[in-house]
Design an enzyme around this catalytic site. Structure first.
Site, PDB file in Angstrom:
ATOM      1  N   ASP A   9      36.035  25.912 -54.181  1.00 58.22           N
ATOM      2  CA  ASP A   9      36.597  24.562 -54.335  1.00 58.22           C
ATOM      3  C   ASP A   9      35.571  23.494 -53.929  1.00 58.22           C
ATOM      4  O   ASP A   9      35.435  22.463 -54.597  1.00 58.22           O
ATOM      5  CB  ASP A   9      37.884  24.432 -53.508  1.00 58.22           C
ATOM      6  CG  ASP A   9      38.928  25.435 -53.961  1.00 58.22           C
ATOM      7  OD1 ASP A   9      39.079  25.623 -55.183  1.00 58.22           O
ATOM      8  OD2 ASP A   9      39.573  26.070 -53.099  1.00 58.22           O
ATOM      9  N   HIS A  34      44.240  27.235 -51.751  1.00 57.34           N
ATOM     10  CA  HIS A  34      43.415  27.516 -52.934  1.00 57.34           C
ATOM     11  C   HIS A  34      44.295  27.787 -54.147  1.00 57.34           C
ATOM     12  O   HIS A  34      44.398  28.909 -54.627  1.00 57.34           O
ATOM     13  CB  HIS A  34      42.472  28.702 -52.666  1.00 57.34           C
ATOM     14  CG  HIS A  34      41.670  29.076 -53.883  1.00 57.34           C
ATOM     15  ND1 HIS A  34      40.673  28.275 -54.398  1.00 57.34           N
ATOM     16  CD2 HIS A  34      41.749  30.146 -54.717  1.00 57.34           C
ATOM     17  CE1 HIS A  34      40.171  28.830 -55.479  1.00 57.34           C
ATOM     18  NE2 HIS A  34      40.800  29.971 -55.711  1.00 57.34           N
TER      19      HIS A  34
HETATM   20  P1  NAD Z   1      38.133  42.219 -61.881  1.00 55.38           P
HETATM   21  O1  NAD Z   1      39.333  42.838 -62.484  1.00 55.38           O
HETATM   22  O2  NAD Z   1      36.932  42.018 -62.730  1.00 55.38           O
HETATM   23  O3  NAD Z   1      37.666  43.086 -60.627  1.00 55.38           O
HETATM   24  C1  NAD Z   1      38.557  43.508 -59.635  1.00 55.38           C
HETATM   25  C2  NAD Z   1      38.083  44.836 -59.121  1.00 55.38           C
HETATM   26  O4  NAD Z   1      39.007  45.250 -58.102  1.00 55.38           O
HETATM   27  C3  NAD Z   1      38.076  45.937 -60.198  1.00 55.38           C
HETATM   28  O5  NAD Z   1      36.820  46.588 -60.246  1.00 55.38           O
HETATM   29  C4  NAD Z   1      39.178  46.899 -59.752  1.00 55.38           C
HETATM   30  O6  NAD Z   1      38.927  48.242 -60.076  1.00 55.38           O
HETATM   31  C5  NAD Z   1      39.157  46.665 -58.249  1.00 55.38           C
HETATM   32  N1  NAD Z   1      40.354  47.143 -57.565  1.00 55.38           N
HETATM   33  C6  NAD Z   1      41.632  47.170 -58.005  1.00 55.38           C
HETATM   34  N2  NAD Z   1      42.425  47.745 -57.081  1.00 55.38           N
HETATM   35  C7  NAD Z   1      41.635  48.067 -56.040  1.00 55.38           C
HETATM   36  C8  NAD Z   1      41.867  48.684 -54.778  1.00 55.38           C
HETATM   37  N3  NAD Z   1      43.081  49.116 -54.425  1.00 55.38           N
HETATM   38  N4  NAD Z   1      40.818  48.866 -53.966  1.00 55.38           N
HETATM   39  C9  NAD Z   1      39.571  48.449 -54.324  1.00 55.38           C
HETATM   40  N5  NAD Z   1      39.287  47.858 -55.495  1.00 55.38           N
HETATM   41  C10 NAD Z   1      40.310  47.675 -56.342  1.00 55.38           C
HETATM   42  O7  NAD Z   1      38.592  40.835 -61.221  1.00 55.38           O
HETATM   43  P2  NAD Z   1      37.652  39.654 -60.670  1.00 55.38           P
HETATM   44  O8  NAD Z   1      37.433  38.675 -61.746  1.00 55.38           O
HETATM   45  O9  NAD Z   1      36.485  40.222 -59.964  1.00 55.38           O
HETATM   46  O10 NAD Z   1      38.653  38.964 -59.618  1.00 55.38           O
HETATM   47  C11 NAD Z   1      39.070  39.651 -58.464  1.00 55.38           C
HETATM   48  C12 NAD Z   1      40.062  38.806 -57.671  1.00 55.38           C
HETATM   49  O11 NAD Z   1      39.419  37.627 -57.153  1.00 55.38           O
HETATM   50  C13 NAD Z   1      41.247  38.302 -58.494  1.00 55.38           C
HETATM   51  O12 NAD Z   1      42.421  38.403 -57.735  1.00 55.38           O
HETATM   52  C14 NAD Z   1      40.912  36.838 -58.731  1.00 55.38           C
HETATM   53  O13 NAD Z   1      42.043  36.040 -58.962  1.00 55.38           O
HETATM   54  C15 NAD Z   1      40.243  36.492 -57.425  1.00 55.38           C
HETATM   55  N6  NAD Z   1      39.413  35.280 -57.440  1.00 55.38           N
HETATM   56  C16 NAD Z   1      39.430  34.491 -56.329  1.00 55.38           C
HETATM   57  C17 NAD Z   1      38.661  33.354 -56.259  1.00 55.38           C
HETATM   58  C18 NAD Z   1      38.642  32.497 -55.020  1.00 55.38           C
HETATM   59  O14 NAD Z   1      38.163  31.361 -55.076  1.00 55.38           O
HETATM   60  N7  NAD Z   1      39.111  32.980 -53.878  1.00 55.38           N
HETATM   61  C19 NAD Z   1      37.847  32.999 -57.355  1.00 55.38           C
HETATM   62  C20 NAD Z   1      37.846  33.827 -58.478  1.00 55.38           C
HETATM   63  C21 NAD Z   1      38.644  34.967 -58.512  1.00 55.38           C
HETATM   64  C1  LMR Z   2      39.301  30.078 -59.275  1.00 57.02           C
HETATM   65  O1  LMR Z   2      39.561  29.069 -58.633  1.00 57.02           O
HETATM   66  O2  LMR Z   2      38.478  30.080 -60.218  1.00 57.02           O
HETATM   67  C2  LMR Z   2      39.948  31.380 -58.911  1.00 57.02           C
HETATM   68  O3  LMR Z   2      40.945  31.211 -57.966  1.00 57.02           O
HETATM   69  C3  LMR Z   2      40.398  32.188 -60.075  1.00 57.02           C
HETATM   70  C4  LMR Z   2      41.560  31.593 -60.823  1.00 57.02           C
HETATM   71  O4  LMR Z   2      42.535  32.317 -61.046  1.00 57.02           O
HETATM   72  O5  LMR Z   2      41.497  30.430 -61.213  1.00 57.02           O
END
Ligand code: NAD
Ligand code: LMR
Length: 342
Positions: A154, A185
């Site tokens: 953010d 967030h």
């Molecule tokens: P993705 O699907 O590409 O990757 C997620 C990974 O988690 C996969 O490799 C999957 O196999 C693994 N996984 C699933 N269950 C699991 C478990 N029990 N133990 C270990 N690993 C496991 O998704 P992504 O794009 O990398 O996003 C991951 C998360 O981060 C999502 O929830 C997304 O919303 C979040 N996110 C948060 C922010 C933030 O600002 N905090 C920003 C972007 C994304």
């Molecule tokens: C973001 O802010 O990009 C992440 O929280 C992923 C989303 O779901 O928007």
């Protein structure tokens, strides 16, 4: 010896994040954990000629020895595990599945490396951080100074977007800004405090331009989800943001006491600034105070040294209104996460 474990290391965020961590001079061992594909990611990274040693661990069918091997002796655990959004979904829609994943990982951490510092990326952060806290409380190992919801993206967006507005007039680069973003967030819980921390930007004398900028920071995640069109949400900018935050936490763990970063944290009365933050939130919100809030925090060897509550007393009237709206939604998000394991 510093060991960092990435849970969800084979994912869209996990892979570029692990690549950056393989190049981090503070880390001696990088442990990668996932339910799929992690042998390939780990083997690939292990060929890079930096000194950080790489190990990888798949979730095993038995009593999850894969997880305990990954976590053994970890000092820091960063968690981008779970499902991302598709167009039309809110972060809250991810709660059910991701809360289950977070609860399982929290149990593993509590049983294997209870002293580790934990950084939660998995969405919805507003609720998944309370899931971690509740599991840790039940296991009797909760240390509120060492649990962080990663909200750095953010601030990263706020710095970039304000620079785009400023560039024409003032020739400002994103690096000229350090915008603090507080609250939570997701959508309206994201409150960028432009009035407190931006150098003067003439464009922002126009109310409409401020409103548009705030909205863009609040819904920046949607921009990426829509552009990816079903292929997930922010991964590269998030890997950068997660790396930036973990690097700050690692630097502070070596004794640097000058680092302030924003993060979604538990407002425990034992942390200087927490009571004051709760009082200000209560005054603004008019309801009960909240137990979790994203705030600038001073980092130290022991985790959070202080919460910079003073920033909330310097906000303008418009930001006060945004904070009121934030608190209402955030209260429900927190309750949802906190009640998950009960
Ligand atoms: P993705 O699907 O590409 O990757 C997620 C990974 O988690 C996969 O490799 C999957 O196999 C693994 N996984 C699933 N269950 C699991 C478990 N029990 N133990 C270990 N690993 C496991 O998704 P992504 O794009 O990398 O996003 C991951 C998360 O981060 C999502 O929830 C997304 O919303 C979040 N996110 C948060 C922010 C933030 O600002 N905090 C920003 C972007 C994304
Ligand atoms: C973001 O802010 O990009 C992440 O929280 C992923 C989303 O779901 O928007």
């Amino acid at each position: 010896m510093v060991k960092v474990t990435v849970c969800g290391a084979a994912g869209g965020i996990g892979q570029p994040l692990s690549l950056m961590l393989k190049m981090n001079p503070y880390i001696n061992e990088l442990s990668l954990f996932d339910v799929v594909n992690v042998p390939g990611v780990g083997t690939d990274l292990s060929h890079i000629d930096t000194d950080t040693k790489v190990s990888y661990h798949l979730k095993s069918d038995d009593n999850n020895t894969g997880l305990s091997q990954a976590l053994k002796d970890s000092n820091f655990v960063i968690i981008p595990a779970g499902v991302p959004r598709k167009p039309g979904m809110t972060r809250d829609d991810l709660f059910k599945i991701n809360a289950g994943i977070c609860s399982e990982l929290a149990t593993g951490i509590a049983e294997t490396c209870p002293d580790a510092t934990v950084l939660v990326i998995s969405n919805p952060v507003n609720s998944t951080v309370p899931v971690f806290a509740e599991v840790f409380k039940k296991k009797g190992i909760f240390n509120p100074r060492k649990l962080f919801g990663v909200t750095t993206l953010d601030s990263v967006r706020a710095n970039t977007f304000i620079s785009e507005v400023a560039t024409n007039e003032a020739d400002k680069a994103p690096s000229a800004f350090n915008i603090r973003v507080v609250g939570g967030h997701s959508g309206e819980t994201i409150v960028p405090l432009f009035s407190v921390c931006a150098p003067h930007v003439y464009a922002l004398e126009d109310e409409k331009k401020i409103d548009a900028l705030v909205h863009r920071v609040q819904y920046g995640g949607d921009e990426v989800v829509q552009a990816k069109n079903g292929a997930g949400s922010a991964t590269l900018s998030m890997a950068y943001a997660g790396y930036k935050f973990l690097h700050a936490v690692l630097a502070a763990s070596t004794g640097d006491t000058t680092i302030i970063e924003s993060s979604y944290v538990y407002l425990d009365d034992s942390i200087p600034g927490a009571k004051e933050t709760k009082e200000i939130i209560k005054g603004l919100y008019g309801g009960e105070s909240l137990d979790y809030f994203a705030m600038p925090v001073v980092l130290s060897k022991e985790g959070i040294k202080e919460i910079k509550s003073d920033i909330l007393s310097r906000v303008n009237n418009k930001e006060k209104e945004l904070l009121k709206i934030c608190c209402k939604t955030l209260a429900g998000n927190i309750a949802k996460g906190a009640s998950f394991s009960q």
